[in-house]
Design a protein around this motif. Structure first.
Motif, PDB file in Angstrom:
ATOM      1  N   ALA A   1       0.834  -1.199   0.000  1.00  0.00           N
ATOM      2  CA  ALA A   1       0.000   0.000   0.000  1.00  0.00           C
ATOM      3  C   ALA A   1       0.871   1.252   0.000  1.00  0.00           C
ATOM      4  N   ARG A   2       1.980   1.229   0.812  1.00  0.00           N
ATOM      5  CA  ARG A   2       2.884   2.372   0.833  1.00  0.00           C
ATOM      6  C   ARG A   2       3.553   2.542  -0.529  1.00  0.00           C
ATOM      7  N   GLY A   3       3.835   1.413  -1.177  1.00  0.00           N
ATOM      8  CA  GLY A   3       4.440   1.500  -2.506  1.00  0.00           C
ATOM      9  C   GLY A   3       3.514   2.189  -3.491  1.00  0.00           C
ATOM     10  N   LEU A   4       2.238   1.822  -3.438  1.00  0.00           N
ATOM     11  CA  LEU A   4       1.255   2.450  -4.326  1.00  0.00           C
ATOM     12  C   LEU A   4       1.115   3.930  -4.011  1.00  0.00           C
ATOM     13  N   GLU A   5       1.169   4.256  -2.709  1.00  0.00           N
ATOM     14  CA  GLU A   5       1.034   5.661  -2.307  1.00  0.00           C
ATOM     15  C   GLU A   5       2.191   6.469  -2.878  1.00  0.00           C
ATOM     16  N   ALA A   6       3.377   5.871  -2.857  1.00  0.00           N
ATOM     17  CA  ALA A   6       4.535   6.586  -3.366  1.00  0.00           C
ATOM     18  C   ALA A   6       4.506   6.729  -4.874  1.00  0.00           C
ATOM     19  N   GLN A   7       3.844   5.791  -5.543  1.00  0.00           N
ATOM     20  CA  GLN A   7       3.853   5.810  -6.996  1.00  0.00           C
ATOM     21  C   GLN A   7       2.910   6.852  -7.575  1.00  0.00           C
ATOM     22  N   ALA A   8       1.839   7.193  -6.922  1.00  0.00           N
ATOM     23  CA  ALA A   8       0.883   8.154  -7.468  1.00  0.00           C
ATOM     24  C   ALA A   8       0.536   9.191  -6.411  1.00  0.00           C
ATOM     25  N   ASN A   9       0.835  10.455  -6.693  1.00  0.00           N
ATOM     26  CA  ASN A   9       0.535  11.532  -5.743  1.00  0.00           C
ATOM     27  C   ASN A   9      -0.864  12.076  -5.932  1.00  0.00           C
ATOM     28  N   ALA A  10      -1.533  11.677  -7.000  1.00  0.00           N
ATOM     29  CA  ALA A  10      -2.887  12.152  -7.267  1.00  0.00           C
ATOM     30  C   ALA A  10      -3.729  10.964  -7.700  1.00  0.00           C
ATOM     31  N   PRO A  11      -5.048  11.059  -7.525  1.00  0.00           N
ATOM     32  CA  PRO A  11      -5.915   9.957  -7.946  1.00  0.00           C
ATOM     33  C   PRO A  11      -5.707   9.634  -9.427  1.00  0.00           C
ATOM     34  N   ALA A  12      -5.720   8.354  -9.771  1.00  0.00           N
ATOM     35  CA  ALA A  12      -5.488   7.950 -11.160  1.00  0.00           C
ATOM     36  C   ALA A  12      -6.509   8.553 -12.096  1.00  0.00           C
ATOM     37  N   SER A  13      -7.735   8.771 -11.614  1.00  0.00           N
ATOM     38  CA  SER A  13      -8.798   9.270 -12.477  1.00  0.00           C
ATOM     39  C   SER A  13      -8.542  10.677 -12.983  1.00  0.00           C
ATOM     40  N   VAL A  14      -7.621  11.430 -12.338  1.00  0.00           N
ATOM     41  CA  VAL A  14      -7.324  12.781 -12.793  1.00  0.00           C
ATOM     42  C   VAL A  14      -5.941  12.867 -13.422  1.00  0.00           C
ATOM     43  N   ARG A  15      -5.237  11.752 -13.504  1.00  0.00           N
ATOM     44  CA  ARG A  15      -3.905  11.741 -14.113  1.00  0.00           C
ATOM     45  C   ARG A  15      -4.012  11.407 -15.593  1.00  0.00           C
ATOM     46  N   VAL A  16      -3.029  11.879 -16.345  1.00  0.00           N
ATOM     47  CA  VAL A  16      -3.013  11.580 -17.775  1.00  0.00           C
ATOM     48  C   VAL A  16      -1.724  10.852 -18.161  1.00  0.00           C
ATOM     49  N   ASP A  17      -0.863  10.595 -17.192  1.00  0.00           N
ATOM     50  CA  ASP A  17       0.471  10.061 -17.498  1.00  0.00           C
ATOM     51  C   ASP A  17       0.608   8.576 -17.220  1.00  0.00           C
ATOM     52  N   GLY A  18      -0.507   7.877 -17.056  1.00  0.00           N
ATOM     53  CA  GLY A  18      -0.441   6.443 -16.800  1.00  0.00           C
ATOM     54  C   GLY A  18      -0.086   5.665 -18.056  1.00  0.00           C
ATOM     55  N   VAL A  19       1.124   5.129 -18.117  1.00  0.00           N
ATOM     56  CA  VAL A  19       1.581   4.326 -19.250  1.00  0.00           C
ATOM     57  C   VAL A  19       1.411   2.850 -18.892  1.00  0.00           C
ATOM     58  N   ILE A  20       0.689   2.130 -19.719  1.00  0.00           N
ATOM     59  CA  ILE A  20       0.461   0.701 -19.466  1.00  0.00           C
ATOM     60  C   ILE A  20       1.600  -0.101 -20.088  1.00  0.00           C
ATOM     61  N   ILE A  21       2.367  -0.762 -19.251  1.00  0.00           N
ATOM     62  CA  ILE A  21       3.494  -1.581 -19.722  1.00  0.00           C
ATOM     63  C   ILE A  21       3.014  -3.019 -19.848  1.00  0.00           C
ATOM     64  N   ASP A  22       2.804  -3.436 -21.092  1.00  0.00           N
ATOM     65  CA  ASP A  22       2.307  -4.794 -21.351  1.00  0.00           C
ATOM     66  C   ASP A  22       3.157  -5.496 -22.416  1.00  0.00           C
ATOM     67  N   THR A  23       4.405  -5.103 -22.515  1.00  0.00           N
ATOM     68  CA  THR A  23       5.292  -5.616 -23.561  1.00  0.00           C
ATOM     69  C   THR A  23       5.352  -7.141 -23.581  1.00  0.00           C
ATOM     70  N   LEU A  24       5.405  -7.740 -22.415  1.00  0.00           N
ATOM     71  CA  LEU A  24       5.551  -9.199 -22.354  1.00  0.00           C
ATOM     72  C   LEU A  24       4.310  -9.940 -22.808  1.00  0.00           C
ATOM     73  N   ALA A  25       3.189  -9.245 -22.963  1.00  0.00           N
ATOM     74  CA  ALA A  25       1.971  -9.902 -23.446  1.00  0.00           C
ATOM     75  C   ALA A  25       2.162 -10.425 -24.860  1.00  0.00           C
ATOM     76  N   GLY A  26       3.101  -9.823 -25.599  1.00  0.00           N
ATOM     77  CA  GLY A  26       3.373 -10.292 -26.947  1.00  0.00           C
ATOM     78  C   GLY A  26       4.134 -11.596 -26.999  1.00  0.00           C
ATOM     79  N   TYR A  27       4.601 -12.053 -25.839  1.00  0.00           N
ATOM     80  CA  TYR A  27       5.376 -13.300 -25.784  1.00  0.00           C
ATOM     81  C   TYR A  27       4.581 -14.446 -25.175  1.00  0.00           C
ATOM     82  N   GLY A  28       3.376 -14.159 -24.715  1.00  0.00           N
ATOM     83  CA  GLY A  28       2.579 -15.207 -24.101  1.00  0.00           C
ATOM     84  C   GLY A  28       1.742 -14.658 -22.961  1.00  0.00           C
ATOM     85  N   LYS A  29       1.051 -15.545 -22.265  1.00  0.00           N
ATOM     86  CA  LYS A  29       0.174 -15.154 -21.165  1.00  0.00           C
ATOM     87  C   LYS A  29       0.988 -14.553 -20.030  1.00  0.00           C
TER      88      LYS A  29
END
Length: 527
Positions: A27-55
């Motif tokens: 929980a502390r890690g998540l708190e440190a990662q986002a200083n504002a609610p995700a719903s008002v942020r625009v900088d959320g980059v979804i890292i899903d690179t490994l999805a191209g290699y399998g499940k």
């Protein structure tokens, strides 16, 4: 036996404590990662690179980009801390690599670099992100919880970039073509195309086998690198953060170029639109004289109407789908309908008008000009210059003023009192309403062209009756009580209220209020 129970008891206590600690740390890690609610942020980059290699073993990672660049800037570091530059000096959009080798290598890069950086900061007592073992602090999918907005290189933004990079002679700053002989991108003067012609939604290989980056990758690499170069030279430049481009607030601050210059693509001022069946025209209804120059001022970019690849011989892009489909926003009817909804003065009438499933011949003739059919006799196709000249003549002859009947023929007031019981008759300021509608429509060429009949304005309220200066009263059709057998014909009271209140709602009129029957600014006065 008793001793065993005690051991199990204390083991359970230790397990609960350990589990609670993990949850707390994550929980502390998540708190440190986002200083504002995700719903008002625009900088959320979804890292899903490994999805191209399998499940995936764990959910994708939601990475807050601007938060990390801010943290690096405070340490005197820049984008090169996480992104490498290619041979052309452009930043790679990939993290700490120029290309993907294998799933194992990619996973190792992310874990060693990200967690290693966090650990270094933690060792020096700095606030940082999740550490080794706090997997779920990073692996959280928040892709649906964002205020991110797409941004397009529209005509206004394009004009600003032309000005900033040195004018029309500097197109190669952004536009290029790949030279197979030289094995590199080169300038192609006069053959510049839209970036999306080559850079698609996903990375692709062209006919030579060359891997072409996606539009997102190429745009971020080229744009951010260029903006950084300008900033290093102490020049005015564009944003280098996610929020700078993708937040609603920042997009609203983009300066608008006055007297927007016309984008030069060899397009005609006017042309004739006709359906082709192979190499033969289908002009039985007559071609459409299309004012291309005027339409350019009403859209954000060429892709508002065109799609696909094309050439500079007059077929730069192909038209997008059926021009008559109301669901096709790149077509004529769909776009015109959308404009009616945008402008409140139009929405008052058009929001209530039923859609004609089978338009009359007269409505078709409004666009399809039978006087131009002679150009297509026996399947002939006129030269481009001839078609442009005839189209320009037809466009010039159009009267774009909104037509209406003489003021003295418009009743000044209309008294509605046939249902007066609880309230006094309602006095409608009829002439004032009509004159206001006409005033708000004047100067709009779309409204002017399609409202060329003097009594057409009357049809907004006096529907389903012949256009006339003296239309029949509403009771002529709605006098009888509601009959379920004719559900589209309400009784008189419902007809009055539905017509008036729906118009006020569509035009967002606050006075008279829809629900203030006997108010001071209402339609009725209590007896």
């Amino acid at each position: 036996m008793e001793k065993g129970r005690r051991l199990l008891f204390w083991a359970g206590i230790l397990f609960v404590f350990a589990a609670a600690s993990v949850v707390f740390l994550e929980a502390r890690g998540l708190e440190a990662q986002a200083n504002a609610p995700a719903s008002v942020r625009v900088d959320g980059v979804i890292i899903d690179t490994l999805a191209g290699y399998g499940k995936l073993e764990l959910p994708v990672v939601t990475f807050y980009h601007d938060q990390h660049t801010d943290a690096l800037a405070k340490q005197g570091k820049d984008c090169a801390s996480c992104h490498k530059k290619d041979a052309d000096g452009k930043l790679s959009t990939k993290f700490m690599r120029l290309a993907d080798e294998s799933a194992a290598d990619i996973k190792e890069i992310y874990h060693s670099e990200c967690l290693g950086c966090h650990q270094e900061m933690a060792d020096t007592g700095q606030k940082t992100g999740p550490l080794d073992g706090q997997c779920r602090s990073c692996h959280v999918d928040k892709s649906e919880d964002t205020a991110w907005q797409p941004i397009a290189m529209d005509l206004n933004l394009h004009a600003r970039h032309v000005q900033a990079t040195g004018g029309d002679e500097k197109c190669a700053t952004c536009h290029h073509q790949y030279d197979e002989t030289l094995k590199k991108t080169v300038e192609a003067k006069g053959k510049e195309e839209n970036c999306r012609n080559c850079h698609l939604a996903e990375p692709t290989k062209d006919e030579t086998g060359l891997l072409v980056s996606s539009y997102s990758q190429s745009a971020h690499s080229a744009c951010v690198s260029c903006h950084q170069d300008f900033a290093a030279q102490k020049k005015d430049t564009g944003p280098v953060t996610c929020a700078g481009c993708h937040s609603v607030e920042e997009q609203a601050r983009i300066k608008v170029v006055k007297d927007l210059p016309r984008l030069k693509r060899g397009q005609p001022n006017a042309t004739l639109l006709v359906t082709m069946a192979g190499d033969k025209p289908k002009a039985s209804m007559g071609p459409v004289a299309f004012n291309h120059e005027k339409h350019e001022t009403a859209v954000n970019d060429c892709r508002s109407c065109h799609e696909g690849k094309g050439t500079m011989d007059g077929k730069f892009f192909e038209l997008a789908g059926d021009m008559h489909l109301r669901t096709n926003m790149q077509g004529c009817i769909g776009c015109h309908d959308a404009k009616q909804e945008e402008k409140l003065v139009c929405a008052g009438c058009h929001g209530q008008m039923p859609v004609n499933k089978a338009p009359s011949q007269d409505s078709c003739a409004k666009c399809h000009d039978s006087s131009l059919k002679d150009l297509y006799i026996d399947g002939a196709v006129p030269a481009k210059e001839v078609a442009a000249a005839r189209a320009a003549e037809a466009v010039a002859l159009r009267d774009l003023r909104v037509a209406t009947i003489a003021v003295e023929d418009i009743p000044e007031t209309v008294t509605i009192g046939s249902l007066s019981v609880t309230y006094e008759p309602s006095k409608l300021p009829h002439r004032k309403i009509v004159e206001r509608l006409i005033k708000d429509m004047q100067g709009d060429t779309l409204a002017g062209y399609f409202h060329g009949q003097d009594t057409l304005m009357c049809q907004g309220c006096h529907h389903n009756s012949p256009a006339s200066k003296t239309p029949p009263k509403c009771a002529s059709c709605h006098g009888a009580p509601f009959d379920p057998a004719t559900p589209d014909r309400p009784g008189l009271k419902a007809a009055y209220h539905g017509q008036c209140m729906s118009c006020h709602t569509a035009m967002k009129l606050e006075k008279p209020s829809n629900t203030g029957c006997g108010d001071a600014d209402g339609c009725h006065k209590t007896k």
